[in-house]
Scaffold this motif. Structure first.
Motif, short mmCIF file in Angstrom:
data_model
loop_
_atom_site.label_atom_id
_atom_site.label_comp_id
_atom_site.label_asym_id
_atom_site.label_seq_id
_atom_site.Cartn_x
_atom_site.Cartn_y
_atom_site.Cartn_z
N THR A 9 0.95 -1.51 0.18
CA THR A 9 0.32 0.01 0.57
C THR A 9 0.99 1.63 0.22
N THR A 44 -10.00 4.64 -0.84
CA THR A 44 -9.05 3.48 -1.36
C THR A 44 -9.21 3.34 -3.10
N VAL A 53 -3.90 5.07 -0.38
CA VAL A 53 -5.25 5.07 0.18
C VAL A 53 -5.31 6.68 0.53
#
Length: 125
Positions: A9, A44, A53
């Protein structure tokens, strides 16, 4: 320590969540989903295997984006190992917006790196 982790991420602290949602959805063509977390709304998106994110929050230079490495278990062990090596931990192990756990630390240049462990995983190995 991170050899078993995967880049999972990238977290962006943004000045305007709406503006960022519009840009990544309408300009870049990503599917963006707005969500409510325990700290407020966020969004997201998925770019191949990497999640993105977006959190509305002021950030100083070097604080965003945050690169997040995902791990299956053992976040407390990693926190202890990092601290023992003199790594500056800026956010100790704490609850992530989805109920998992995260830990933020900085590299020698002041870039924020994060470890993430999904909800329900063992805190120690």
């Amino acid at each position: 320590m991170l050899a078993e982790c995967k880049l999972d991420t990238v977290v962006f602290f943004v000045a305007s969540l709406e503006r960022s949602v519009s840009f990544y959805r309408d300009t870049l063509g990503l599917s963006v989903e707005r969500m409510d977390g325990h700290d407020g709304p966020f969004a997201t998106a998925q770019a191949g295997p990497v999640s993105m994110v977006f959190i509305e929050r002021p950030a100083r230079a070097g604080e965003s984006p945050v690169v997040v490495f995902s791990m299956d278990a053992g976040i407390d062990d990693c926190a202890e190992a990092l601290a023992a090596q003199g790594v500056e931990i800026v956010v100790p192990v704490s609850e992530a917006p989805d109920g998992g756990l995260s830990l933020d630390f900085i590299d020698p240049d002041g870039c924020v790196l994060s470890l993430y462990q999904p909800p329900g995983a063992a805190r120690r190995r």
